[in-house]
Scaffold this motif. Sequence first.
Motif, PDB file in Angstrom:
ATOM      1  N   THR A   2       0.945  -1.227   0.054  1.00  0.00           N
ATOM      2  CA  THR A   2      -0.004   0.155   0.010  1.00  0.00           C
ATOM      3  C   THR A   2       1.042   1.304   0.066  1.00  0.00           C
ATOM      4  OG1 THR A   2      -1.624  -1.347   1.294  1.00  0.00           O
ATOM      5  CG2 THR A   2      -1.974   1.047   1.077  1.00  0.00           C
ATOM      6  N   THR A  32      -3.373   4.844   0.159  1.00  0.00           N
ATOM      7  CA  THR A  32      -4.369   5.370   1.143  1.00  0.00           C
ATOM      8  C   THR A  32      -3.885   6.298   1.873  1.00  0.00           C
ATOM      9  OG1 THR A  32      -5.630   4.761   2.994  1.00  0.00           O
ATOM     10  CG2 THR A  32      -3.474   4.061   2.900  1.00  0.00           C
ATOM     11  N   THR A  61      -7.502   1.513  11.313  1.00  0.00           N
ATOM     12  CA  THR A  61      -6.417   1.129  10.378  1.00  0.00           C
ATOM     13  C   THR A  61      -5.232   0.579  10.975  1.00  0.00           C
ATOM     14  OG1 THR A  61      -7.292   2.892   9.348  1.00  0.00           O
ATOM     15  CG2 THR A  61      -5.398   1.961   8.446  1.00  0.00           C
ATOM     16  N   HIS A  77      -7.749  -1.809   6.238  1.00  0.00           N
ATOM     17  CA  HIS A  77      -8.813  -0.912   6.709  1.00  0.00           C
ATOM     18  C   HIS A  77      -9.725  -1.758   7.418  1.00  0.00           C
ATOM     19  CE1 HIS A  77      -6.430   1.040   3.541  1.00  0.00           C
ATOM     20  NE2 HIS A  77      -6.898   2.085   3.759  1.00  0.00           N
ATOM     21  N   ALA A  98     -11.332   6.530  -0.775  1.00  0.00           N
ATOM     22  CA  ALA A  98     -10.937   6.490   0.774  1.00  0.00           C
ATOM     23  C   ALA A  98     -10.983   8.044   1.466  1.00  0.00           C
ATOM     24  CB  ALA A  98      -9.331   5.843   0.851  1.00  0.00           C
TER      25      ALA A  98
END
Length: 250
Positions: A2, A32, A61, A77, A98
Amino acid sequence: MTHDLFRQDAYLRECSAHITATADAGIVLDQTVFYPLGGGQAGDSGVLVLADGTQITIADTRKGKDADGNPTSDIVHIPAPGQEDRVAQLTPGTTVTACIDWERRHRMMRLHTTSHLLCHVVPQLVNGCSITPDYARLDFAMTDPLDKEQLTAAIATLVAAAHPLTVASISDEELDANPALVKSMSVQPPRGTGRIRTIRIGGDGDAPLIDLQPCGGTHVANTSEIGGIVVTKIEKKSATTRRVVLGFAP
């Protein structure tokens, strides 16, 4: 993996992303704005919005872990309870927006930055910390008493001085050569990429350096943005530890 957009810009409130995996642990995106629990700072909450407007409420998170419990480069998440049917329909490749709970995040940014100011006011090693939306606490390895009013006044002076904050990085070798940059006894800066993120407050030109230390959390861009903060409590946690609790001024 990520891509953590919040590392470069803590003021991003939302981003477009693609789901890369779904599991019992939660939903993984390719990028994110959600900060995962770590370094004493609580994980972000918010929503994931699908193309048809459907929302998945995210309660927390966390950093991803593999089957053996070792950390991965994923950010997970965690949906709030009661959305199992909606989450079960998500598939890799699905596009989402998001969106973090910005008010909650910004409160943590203000408190986290204040914790750095406190490290300047109380120049002792930290052996525990917690940053939440409502309060922050730092445990200092020290035996001398502390005074709430004096600490509150010192923090207010630094806030009013409008010191800018700079995000930069140093190499592993530079940190090894300057071990005093690490103020925490309980949280060590992450290594492995060759560069370690740093937070500097002040120190521009002839301005005094207020604080410089490795930190992966989210912060405001200028101390003036912190606003009113008070020391709400000082506790003697042990013979060698003094706990300072920060809160927002009423």
